[in-house]
Design a protein around this motif. Structure first.
Motif, PDB file in Angstrom:
ATOM      1  N   SER A   1       0.820  -1.205   0.000  1.00 10.23           N
ATOM      2  CA  SER A   1       0.000   0.000   0.000  1.00 10.23           C
ATOM      3  C   SER A   1       0.857   1.260   0.000  1.00 10.23           C
ATOM      4  O   SER A   1       2.017   1.255   0.416  1.00 10.23           O
ATOM      5  CB  SER A   1      -0.922   0.018   1.216  1.00 10.23           C
ATOM      6  OG  SER A   1      -0.227   0.465   2.369  1.00 10.23           O
ATOM      7  N   LYS A   2       0.256   2.354  -0.441  1.00  9.92           N
ATOM      8  CA  LYS A   2       0.963   3.629  -0.451  1.00  9.92           C
ATOM      9  C   LYS A   2       1.336   4.045   0.968  1.00  9.92           C
ATOM     10  O   LYS A   2       2.356   4.727   1.178  1.00  9.92           O
ATOM     11  CB  LYS A   2       0.098   4.699  -1.107  1.00  9.92           C
ATOM     12  CG  LYS A   2      -1.220   4.968  -0.406  1.00  9.92           C
ATOM     13  CD  LYS A   2      -2.096   5.906  -1.221  1.00  9.92           C
ATOM     14  CE  LYS A   2      -3.431   6.170  -0.539  1.00  9.92           C
ATOM     15  NZ  LYS A   2      -4.328   6.969  -1.397  1.00  9.92           N
ATOM     16  N   TRP A   3       0.551   3.636   1.956  1.00 10.62           N
ATOM     17  CA  TRP A   3       0.831   4.012   3.339  1.00 10.62           C
ATOM     18  C   TRP A   3       2.069   3.297   3.860  1.00 10.62           C
ATOM     19  O   TRP A   3       2.907   3.910   4.529  1.00 10.62           O
ATOM     20  CB  TRP A   3      -0.385   3.700   4.213  1.00 10.62           C
ATOM     21  CG  TRP A   3      -1.600   4.422   3.763  1.00 10.62           C
ATOM     22  CD1 TRP A   3      -2.654   3.915   3.051  1.00 10.62           C
ATOM     23  CD2 TRP A   3      -1.887   5.809   3.955  1.00 10.62           C
ATOM     24  NE1 TRP A   3      -3.581   4.892   2.790  1.00 10.62           N
ATOM     25  CE2 TRP A   3      -3.138   6.072   3.336  1.00 10.62           C
ATOM     26  CE3 TRP A   3      -1.221   6.858   4.595  1.00 10.62           C
ATOM     27  CZ2 TRP A   3      -3.734   7.334   3.342  1.00 10.62           C
ATOM     28  CZ3 TRP A   3      -1.802   8.112   4.597  1.00 10.62           C
ATOM     29  CH2 TRP A   3      -3.034   8.346   3.985  1.00 10.62           C
ATOM     30  N   ILE A   4       2.181   2.035   3.547  1.00 14.88           N
ATOM     31  CA  ILE A   4       3.363   1.275   3.972  1.00 14.88           C
ATOM     32  C   ILE A   4       4.608   1.774   3.246  1.00 14.88           C
ATOM     33  O   ILE A   4       5.691   1.915   3.842  1.00 14.88           O
ATOM     34  CB  ILE A   4       3.145  -0.230   3.707  1.00 14.88           C
ATOM     35  CG1 ILE A   4       2.143  -0.804   4.705  1.00 14.88           C
ATOM     36  CG2 ILE A   4       4.464  -1.001   3.785  1.00 14.88           C
ATOM     37  CD1 ILE A   4       2.611  -0.773   6.142  1.00 14.88           C
ATOM     38  N   ARG A   5       4.469   2.070   1.962  1.00 13.38           N
ATOM     39  CA  ARG A   5       5.631   2.561   1.202  1.00 13.38           C
ATOM     40  C   ARG A   5       6.049   3.952   1.675  1.00 13.38           C
ATOM     41  O   ARG A   5       7.240   4.276   1.742  1.00 13.38           O
ATOM     42  CB  ARG A   5       5.305   2.550  -0.290  1.00 13.38           C
ATOM     43  CG  ARG A   5       5.307   1.130  -0.852  1.00 13.38           C
ATOM     44  CD  ARG A   5       4.376   0.884  -2.022  1.00 13.38           C
ATOM     45  NE  ARG A   5       4.462   1.933  -3.021  1.00 13.38           N
ATOM     46  CZ  ARG A   5       3.404   2.539  -3.544  1.00 13.38           C
ATOM     47  NH1 ARG A   5       2.171   2.217  -3.139  1.00 13.38           N
ATOM     48  NH2 ARG A   5       3.556   3.458  -4.453  1.00 13.38           N
ATOM     49  N   ALA A   6       5.069   4.790   2.034  1.00 16.38           N
ATOM     50  CA  ALA A   6       5.386   6.108   2.581  1.00 16.38           C
ATOM     51  C   ALA A   6       6.077   5.968   3.937  1.00 16.38           C
ATOM     52  O   ALA A   6       7.064   6.669   4.226  1.00 16.38           O
ATOM     53  CB  ALA A   6       4.115   6.934   2.724  1.00 16.38           C
ATOM     54  N   GLN A   7       5.573   5.065   4.752  1.00 18.33           N
ATOM     55  CA  GLN A   7       6.188   4.822   6.059  1.00 18.33           C
ATOM     56  C   GLN A   7       7.637   4.364   5.897  1.00 18.33           C
ATOM     57  O   GLN A   7       8.527   4.806   6.636  1.00 18.33           O
ATOM     58  CB  GLN A   7       5.384   3.765   6.818  1.00 18.33           C
ATOM     59  CG  GLN A   7       5.928   3.422   8.203  1.00 18.33           C
ATOM     60  CD  GLN A   7       5.113   2.332   8.876  1.00 18.33           C
ATOM     61  OE1 GLN A   7       3.979   2.048   8.494  1.00 18.33           O
ATOM     62  NE2 GLN A   7       5.691   1.708   9.887  1.00 18.33           N
ATOM     63  N   SER A   8       7.881   3.501   4.927  1.00 22.33           N
ATOM     64  CA  SER A   8       9.233   3.013   4.666  1.00 22.33           C
ATOM     65  C   SER A   8      10.162   4.155   4.279  1.00 22.33           C
ATOM     66  O   SER A   8      11.294   4.262   4.767  1.00 22.33           O
ATOM     67  CB  SER A   8       9.208   1.968   3.549  1.00 22.33           C
ATOM     68  OG  SER A   8       8.452   0.839   3.912  1.00 22.33           O
ATOM     69  N   ALA A   9       9.694   5.030   3.386  1.00 26.53           N
ATOM     70  CA  ALA A   9      10.528   6.144   2.924  1.00 26.53           C
ATOM     71  C   ALA A   9      10.839   7.109   4.056  1.00 26.53           C
ATOM     72  O   ALA A   9      11.974   7.599   4.182  1.00 26.53           O
ATOM     73  CB  ALA A   9       9.821   6.868   1.783  1.00 26.53           C
ATOM     74  N   LEU A  10       9.857   7.390   4.894  1.00 28.48           N
ATOM     75  CA  LEU A  10      10.087   8.291   6.028  1.00 28.48           C
ATOM     76  C   LEU A  10      11.073   7.683   7.017  1.00 28.48           C
ATOM     77  O   LEU A  10      11.938   8.386   7.564  1.00 28.48           O
ATOM     78  CB  LEU A  10       8.761   8.591   6.728  1.00 28.48           C
ATOM     79  CG  LEU A  10       7.770   9.447   5.934  1.00 28.48           C
ATOM     80  CD1 LEU A  10       6.392   9.413   6.577  1.00 28.48           C
ATOM     81  CD2 LEU A  10       8.266  10.886   5.817  1.00 28.48           C
ATOM     82  N   ALA A  11      10.970   6.384   7.235  1.00 27.11           N
ATOM     83  CA  ALA A  11      11.885   5.709   8.159  1.00 27.11           C
ATOM     84  C   ALA A  11      13.312   5.686   7.634  1.00 27.11           C
ATOM     85  O   ALA A  11      14.260   5.494   8.407  1.00 27.11           O
ATOM     86  CB  ALA A  11      11.404   4.282   8.410  1.00 27.11           C
ATOM     87  N   CYS A  12      13.473   5.905   6.320  1.00 28.04           N
ATOM     88  CA  CYS A  12      14.799   5.850   5.703  1.00 28.04           C
ATOM     89  C   CYS A  12      15.322   7.231   5.295  1.00 28.04           C
ATOM     90  O   CYS A  12      16.291   7.325   4.545  1.00 28.04           O
ATOM     91  CB  CYS A  12      14.769   4.921   4.495  1.00 28.04           C
ATOM     92  SG  CYS A  12      14.499   3.182   4.940  1.00 28.04           S
ATOM     93  N   GLY A  13      14.680   8.297   5.773  1.00 30.37           N
ATOM     94  CA  GLY A  13      15.287   9.608   5.589  1.00 30.37           C
ATOM     95  C   GLY A  13      14.507  10.648   4.831  1.00 30.37           C
ATOM     96  O   GLY A  13      14.931  11.806   4.771  1.00 30.37           O
ATOM     97  N   ALA A  14      13.376  10.288   4.227  1.00 37.08           N
ATOM     98  CA  ALA A  14      12.549  11.310   3.566  1.00 37.08           C
ATOM     99  C   ALA A  14      11.838  12.142   4.632  1.00 37.08           C
ATOM    100  O   ALA A  14      11.610  11.669   5.755  1.00 37.08           O
ATOM    101  CB  ALA A  14      11.535  10.659   2.639  1.00 37.08           C
TER     102      ALA A  14
END
Length: 437
Positions: free
Chosen positions: A52-65
């Motif tokens: 989902s877009k929510w999980i992918r967004a969460q991943s990106a934020l956790a990695c520096g976005a």
């Protein structure tokens, strides 16, 4: 304040994406900000995102976005030109993005800018050659690439031909050129920054490399999901090392709780039933069905015969495949048919109408405060905010496509119906120190 904009799908977020963010901070400093405009639940190639877009967004934020903004469905699941135009417009509309960072198989930014300038200017000879290529049965990307090479030969730019030809065959370089065209066309004052692609090629399917491609990771997930004894533990063992642990953990957590990864094959029966149940006029009016695509799809569905052991998605793809229409074009037409997107929508919805926020870090909260003053589009925090914009027909139509496409994707993943209305913006921890006051 330097704000780096990135256009992404993160399907899924992998080590190459982490490399891009880390390189940006190494190059321009830890105090820069990173804003990502990201595809929703369907991606540019006309396929569903695997998570989902929510999980992918969460991943990106956790990695520096720092801030994640959703690209509306009508631009996310679209041709390279429309995808790039929508993404660049979103970045510019924030009013805060100063730079555009993109990956490319080509390391020559000046070359890509020259190609973009020629394609943007559209000399008559180039347009005529493109039409000739289409009449000869080439797909539009192939016709345009061949026309550009002929144009360069005619203009005696022999020094550009080899590199230009390579760039026009490389997926990331093609998108990079479209980003540059969008910047040139609109006059947005965003500085382009090129990052040569590292690791495996876009279509490389070998996962046993230092930086495997998203295609390789998706294939490994599909193989694991289809295995007789699949489990989150087996999937974790397959993916460990291919993705940052902060990106892998939320995906595995979701899948272990019963949410499923979503693949193109999950929509095969839906597409075929839609083709059989819709009238010829309804199919013809769907987006991307022009130029006889609708007839090709109807004929393929009528001819298709499979047994219980046959992969229906693969069989349908083989039946509908033709040199003239890229598979991505067919995919986008079928997804548009399912989501109710029409050809008139493509003409009517020419630019994004809102900034849908998916998540932010503490530093991203500061960016949002700046955007409330500088942004040129309304900021949407939750799905119910769309209801407050009912006096804006184009915004409402764009939102309707977003919400319906989300419901269709969610039904395959196992989320509850209308889950989109229960979603809240992701508030992530800042991984790089305290934000400005």
């Amino acid at each position: 304040m330097q704000v780096i904009g990135i256009v992404a799908e993160y399907n899924p977020f992998h080590n190459g994406h982490l490399y891009q963010i880390e390189t940006a901070r190494r190059t321009w400093g830890q105090d820069i900000y990173i804003v990502v405009v990201m595809s929703g639940n369907f991606v540019q190639r006309g396929e569903p995102a695997i998570a989902s877009k929510w999980i992918r967004a969460q991943s990106a934020l956790a990695c520096g976005a720092d801030l994640i903004i959703e690209i509306p469905f009508t631009f996310a699941c679209a041709s390279a030109e429309r995808f790039a135009s929508g993404a660049i417009t979103l970045l510019a509309s924030t009013g805060i993005v100063t730079d555009l960072l993109f990956g490319s198989e080509s390391s020559d930014l000046a070359l890509l800018q020259r190609i973009a300038k020629i394609l943007q200017d559209k000399p008559d000879s180039l347009e005529n050659r493109i039409r000739t290529g289409l009449q000869e049965g080439l797909s539009y990307p192939a016709a345009r690439a061949a026309a550009l090479i002929e144009h360069l030969q005619e203009q005696a730019h022999q020094d550009l031909i080899a590199d230009a030809s390579a760039a026009l065959r490389a997926p990331n370089s093609i998108l990079a050129i479209e980003y540059l065209i969008a910047c040139q066309k609109t006059g947005y004052s965003i500085t382009p920054r090129l990052l040569p692609r590292a690791g495996s090629g876009y279509h490389e399917k070998n996962i046993q490399t230092p930086l495997p491609s998203a295609s390789a990771i998706r294939k490994a997930i599909l193989n694991c999901a289809n295995a007789p004894k699949n489990s989150p533990a087996a999937l974790a063992n397959t993916l460990i090392g291919t993705m940052p642990s902060a990106a892998l953990a939320p995906i595995l957590s979701e899948w272990s709780s019963g949410i499923r990864p979503v693949f193109p094959e999950h929509f095969a029966i839906d597409s075929l039933l839609a083709i059989r149940s819709r009238s010829t006029a309804e199919i013809d009016n769907a987006a991307y069905m022009n130029d006889h695509v609708s007839g090709r799809i109807r004929n393929a569905s009528a001819k298709l015969r499979v047994d219980a052991k046959t992969n229906l998605h693969q069989a349908f793809q083989e039946e509908v495949h033709t040199r003239r229409y890229a598979q991505t074009r067919i995919n986008r037409a079928l997804i548009s048919l399912l989501c109710g997107q029409t050809a008139s929508d493509l003409s009517y919805l020419t630019a994004p109408k809102y900034l849908r926020i998916l998540g932010f870090s503490k530093s991203g909260r500061y960016l949002l405060r700046k955007m409330k003053t500088n942004a040129t589009l309304p900021i949407i925090s939750k799905a119910s905010d769309f209801l407050e914009q009912s006096n804006n027909p184009s915004l409402s139509r764009m939102a309707a496509l977003d919400l319906l496409s989300a419901d269709i994707w969610n039904s395959k993943a196992g989320y509850p119906y209308a889950d989109e209305y229960d979603r809240q913006i992701i508030h992530a921890k800042d991984i790089r120190g305290n934000p400005p006051k």
